[in-house]
Every structure is written in structure tokens, then in C-alpha cells.
Motif scaffolding. Sequence first.
Motif, PDB file in Angstrom:
ATOM      1  N   LEU A  73      39.778  28.536  49.865  1.00 47.63           N
ATOM      2  CA  LEU A  73      40.208  29.740  49.252  1.00 47.63           C
ATOM      3  C   LEU A  73      39.272  30.558  48.786  1.00 47.63           C
ATOM      4  O   LEU A  73      39.051  31.665  49.209  1.00 47.63           O
ATOM      5  N   TYR A  74      38.019  29.690  48.094  1.00 45.30           N
ATOM      6  CA  TYR A  74      36.922  30.505  47.751  1.00 45.30           C
ATOM      7  C   TYR A  74      35.806  31.076  48.966  1.00 45.30           C
ATOM      8  O   TYR A  74      35.591  32.167  48.399  1.00 45.30           O
ATOM      9  N   TYR A  77      37.893  34.264  49.795  1.00 47.58           N
ATOM     10  CA  TYR A  77      37.876  35.319  48.656  1.00 47.58           C
ATOM     11  C   TYR A  77      36.611  35.835  48.611  1.00 47.58           C
ATOM     12  O   TYR A  77      36.343  37.195  48.293  1.00 47.58           O
ATOM     13  N   GLU A  89      43.847  40.473  47.640  1.00 47.73           N
ATOM     14  CA  GLU A  89      43.921  39.209  47.431  1.00 47.73           C
ATOM     15  C   GLU A  89      45.050  38.409  48.045  1.00 47.73           C
ATOM     16  O   GLU A  89      44.856  37.118  48.483  1.00 47.73           O
ATOM     17  N   THR A  92      44.259  37.238  51.614  1.00 47.06           N
ATOM     18  CA  THR A  92      43.403  36.237  51.505  1.00 47.06           C
ATOM     19  C   THR A  92      43.931  34.845  51.243  1.00 47.06           C
ATOM     20  O   THR A  92      43.871  33.749  51.806  1.00 47.06           O
ATOM     21  N   GLY A  93      44.937  34.754  50.190  1.00 43.33           N
ATOM     22  CA  GLY A  93      45.831  33.667  49.775  1.00 43.33           C
ATOM     23  C   GLY A  93      46.584  33.317  51.130  1.00 43.33           C
ATOM     24  O   GLY A  93      46.505  32.207  51.027  1.00 43.33           O
ATOM     25  N   LEU A 165      46.476  30.192  43.974  1.00 42.57           N
ATOM     26  CA  LEU A 165      46.443  31.681  44.142  1.00 42.57           C
ATOM     27  C   LEU A 165      46.146  32.314  42.924  1.00 42.57           C
ATOM     28  O   LEU A 165      45.543  33.333  42.637  1.00 42.57           O
ATOM     29  N   ILE A 168      42.660  33.521  42.059  1.00 43.84           N
ATOM     30  CA  ILE A 168      42.013  34.719  42.510  1.00 43.84           C
ATOM     31  C   ILE A 168      43.102  35.835  42.000  1.00 43.84           C
ATOM     32  O   ILE A 168      43.285  37.065  42.687  1.00 43.84           O
TER      33      ILE A 168
END
Length: 222
Positions: A73-74, A77, A89, A92-93, A165, A168
Motif C-alpha cells: 500500500l505504501y 501511495y 487515494e 491507490t487503495g 486504507l 492513507i
Amino acid sequence: MLEAFNFRAILEYMPTYGQCFLATLWLSALSLFGAILVGIAACAMRLSHSRLLSGAAGVYIESIRSTPLLAQLYFFYFGLPTFGVMLPEWVTGVIALTLNSGAYYAEIIRAGIQAIHSGQIEAGIASGFSYLQRMRYIILPQALGMTIRPMLGQAIVLVKDSSLLSLISILELTRAGQLLTSERFMPAEGFLTTAVFYLIIYYMLKAFSGWSEKKLIFREAH
């Protein structure tokens, strides 16, 4: 204990929880749909006679399964913007959840297909069934029936993983609990309410699983 529990604060934040509950539902549903599609594609590649396709699917599956979702995830992101790729966001999630669960679905579906006895496929060929007919009438119904429970389990994992999530800044159920905790200093009320909403989603998935099993599994005549 219940005397110290502030139900009024929970009621005040219920509109926020309702909004976050719906957000968790659609984010999870979108990610689940994408994960199943990715899983089917990766499974087909993994079972392919092409070494290139099979190897590429193997690298994807093993890479995803051997690294934590939070790191993935990072990466999406914080890492994608360094390559000039700017995404909202929530996109991305969804990408992170889809690719993560897709690797597990690929292995679940592959296990279901490989569990079907080769004699049944040979019988379908002898009966004059085409490849598509064998998939429709012999392979897929049994494979789906045998994998309903592990697919449900992975769907539940996906829903619970969606809580990441919140890291973020996506407004979903865990984020609602964080808001109640930070604004009113009530962690018990905030996260217990969050847990109750996750429990509701779990029973929704469980009910769907029970219905699906009745529709898809071949049952022997008694």
C-alpha cells in the motif's frame, strides 16, 4: 462498565459511521471484483503451457504473498508519485487490495481446478464436449463449489484489510473510529462500534456464501 459507555456519542457519530460503512462496502466490493478477475487471469497464466506466462504469474503470486499488504500500500501511495503517476487515494487503495487478494484468489482457483479428477474431463471429451462446454458444465461448477468457503475467507480478509486504507486518509470504518477517538477521546466507543459494523459485513458475506453453496455445489442424490 456499561454505565461509563457513552451511547450518546455513538449516536452523534452514527451519520459518519453510516457514510464510512457504505464507503467500506463499495471499496471492498470493487476490490473483490477486481481481485477475482486478476485471480482468474493469474490462474490461467499459471496453468498455461507457456513458460513465460507461467513464470510471470509465479513471480507475481510469490512476490505478493511474501510481502505485507502495508508495504504494498505504501509503495503505491508514496512510490508511484515519484514516477510521475498521481492517483486519488481511493484508487491507490483499491489497486493495492486488488493485487494483494488477486494473488491469493489465483491459488484458490487453481487448487479448485486441479482437484477435479481427470477422468471427468476425459469423459467430457469422450462425450464430444468442446473446451467451453467442459469448462461450463464440468470444471467451473465443481471448482467454484469446492472453493466457495476459501473464497469467502479471502473476501473477509480483504474487508478487514481495507482498514489499512485509513492510513492513507481514506474515510472508511476504521477511520470513523479514529475520528471519534481523537475528537471525543472515546476509544472504547469508537472502535467497538467499528467492530460491530465489520461484524455486520461478515454475516452478510456468510449469508451470501450459504446461498452460493446451494446454487453451485453438486450434491449427491440420497
